[in-house]
Design a protein around this motif. Sequence first.
Motif, PDB file in Angstrom:
ATOM      1  N   VAL A  18      44.546  31.788  31.937  1.00 39.28           N
ATOM      2  CA  VAL A  18      43.188  31.284  31.766  1.00 39.28           C
ATOM      3  C   VAL A  18      43.098  30.620  30.391  1.00 39.28           C
ATOM      4  O   VAL A  18      43.155  31.299  29.368  1.00 39.28           O
ATOM      5  CB  VAL A  18      42.153  32.421  31.898  1.00 39.28           C
ATOM      6  N   SER A  19      42.985  29.303  30.402  1.00 42.94           N
ATOM      7  CA  SER A  19      42.914  28.555  29.144  1.00 42.94           C
ATOM      8  C   SER A  19      42.271  27.206  29.395  1.00 42.94           C
ATOM      9  O   SER A  19      42.790  26.411  30.182  1.00 42.94           O
ATOM     10  CB  SER A  19      44.317  28.359  28.553  1.00 42.94           C
ATOM     11  N   ASP A  20      41.166  26.943  28.722  1.00 39.59           N
ATOM     12  CA  ASP A  20      40.507  25.650  28.858  1.00 39.59           C
ATOM     13  C   ASP A  20      41.441  24.521  28.429  1.00 39.59           C
ATOM     14  O   ASP A  20      41.634  23.550  29.150  1.00 39.59           O
ATOM     15  CB  ASP A  20      39.230  25.602  28.006  1.00 39.59           C
ATOM     16  N   ASP A  56      38.710  28.491  31.716  1.00 38.10           N
ATOM     17  CA  ASP A  56      37.971  29.734  31.504  1.00 38.10           C
ATOM     18  C   ASP A  56      36.555  29.576  32.063  1.00 38.10           C
ATOM     19  O   ASP A  56      35.573  29.477  31.332  1.00 38.10           O
ATOM     20  CB  ASP A  56      37.938  30.077  30.008  1.00 38.10           C
ATOM     21  N   ILE A  61      37.764  31.712  38.074  1.00 40.59           N
ATOM     22  CA  ILE A  61      38.591  32.913  37.921  1.00 40.59           C
ATOM     23  C   ILE A  61      38.385  33.828  39.130  1.00 40.59           C
ATOM     24  O   ILE A  61      39.354  34.311  39.725  1.00 40.59           O
ATOM     25  CB  ILE A  61      38.266  33.649  36.603  1.00 40.59           C
ATOM     26  N   THR A  79      46.559  38.600  34.700  1.00 46.00           N
ATOM     27  CA  THR A  79      45.926  37.452  34.067  1.00 46.00           C
ATOM     28  C   THR A  79      46.283  37.482  32.588  1.00 46.00           C
ATOM     29  O   THR A  79      46.556  38.544  32.026  1.00 46.00           O
ATOM     30  CB  THR A  79      44.392  37.471  34.213  1.00 46.00           C
ATOM     31  N   GLY A  82      41.513  34.719  27.730  1.00 52.37           N
ATOM     32  CA  GLY A  82      40.090  34.837  28.009  1.00 52.37           C
ATOM     33  C   GLY A  82      39.528  36.238  27.921  1.00 52.37           C
ATOM     34  O   GLY A  82      38.537  36.541  28.576  1.00 52.37           O
ATOM     35  N   THR A  83      40.136  37.104  27.080  1.00 52.93           N
ATOM     36  CA  THR A  83      39.686  38.500  27.028  1.00 52.93           C
ATOM     37  C   THR A  83      38.986  38.869  25.721  1.00 52.93           C
ATOM     38  O   THR A  83      38.662  40.024  25.505  1.00 52.93           O
ATOM     39  CB  THR A  83      40.868  39.472  27.241  1.00 52.93           C
ATOM     40  N   ARG A  88      33.247  31.741  25.656  1.00 51.35           N
ATOM     41  CA  ARG A  88      34.056  31.181  26.749  1.00 51.35           C
ATOM     42  C   ARG A  88      35.052  32.196  27.311  1.00 51.35           C
ATOM     43  O   ARG A  88      35.701  31.923  28.311  1.00 51.35           O
ATOM     44  CB  ARG A  88      34.814  29.940  26.280  1.00 51.35           C
ATOM     45  N   ASP A  89      35.212  33.352  26.695  1.00 47.24           N
ATOM     46  CA  ASP A  89      36.154  34.385  27.166  1.00 47.24           C
ATOM     47  C   ASP A  89      35.481  35.210  28.259  1.00 47.24           C
ATOM     48  O   ASP A  89      34.801  36.192  27.986  1.00 47.24           O
ATOM     49  CB  ASP A  89      36.584  35.298  26.015  1.00 47.24           C
ATOM     50  N   THR A  91      37.206  36.170  31.350  1.00 47.84           N
ATOM     51  CA  THR A  91      38.136  36.747  32.326  1.00 47.84           C
ATOM     52  C   THR A  91      37.742  38.171  32.732  1.00 47.84           C
ATOM     53  O   THR A  91      37.700  38.470  33.935  1.00 47.84           O
ATOM     54  CB  THR A  91      39.580  36.697  31.795  1.00 47.84           C
ATOM     55  N   ASN A 138      44.138  42.453  33.171  1.00 45.59           N
ATOM     56  CA  ASN A 138      43.883  41.371  32.222  1.00 45.59           C
ATOM     57  C   ASN A 138      44.709  41.624  30.964  1.00 45.59           C
ATOM     58  O   ASN A 138      44.576  42.674  30.339  1.00 45.59           O
ATOM     59  CB  ASN A 138      42.411  41.321  31.804  1.00 45.59           C
TER      60      ASN A 138
END
Length: 179
Positions: A18-20, A56, A61, A79, A82-83, A88-89, A91, A138
């Motif tokens: 998960v990464s923009d 994200d 997700i 995953t 995003g934690t 924006r995090d 997840t 995660n």
Amino acid sequence: MKPYWPEIMTVKIGLISVSDRASRGVYEDRGIPALEEWLSWAVISKWQALTHLIADEAPLIEQTLLELIDGERCPLVLTTGGTGPAPRDVTPDATLRIAERVLPGFGEEMRRISLHYVPTAILSRQVAVLRGSSLIINLPGQPRAIAQTLEGIFLAVPDCIALIGGPVLELNPALGKTP
């Protein structure tokens, strides 16, 4: 009672990074390669990675998790990214929305492990949850942190998967042993 999972099979393992920025091609994703490298060493059962690099975005997700669990029937989904506490995090939030049960011990242990390396690990919101016969974990986003965290928690993963009706997952006997 005959187990659902055949004795000899390829275990599908879902891997989601998960990464923009990586999903837009701003930089190369390092999460999925780190997961694949670590799993290639640790898991000796025959397995296949089903990979997704996504932004994200909570709905995306959730959709990806459901596709891997309900559609592909992955007994394990990992995953990365995003934690943290940034807006924006999301997840963990998305993971919790599709979960049936939470396994708080995993999150507690992941933060404890990470605190040995970085004082900001206390900001992590990593979770592990169950949905049907699948375990979702995660993990942090940095390759070194991924390996450190998995080294500390992964011995519990095969037992968890077996207890929820999943396939046998055999591990490298060297896992968890200090060199």
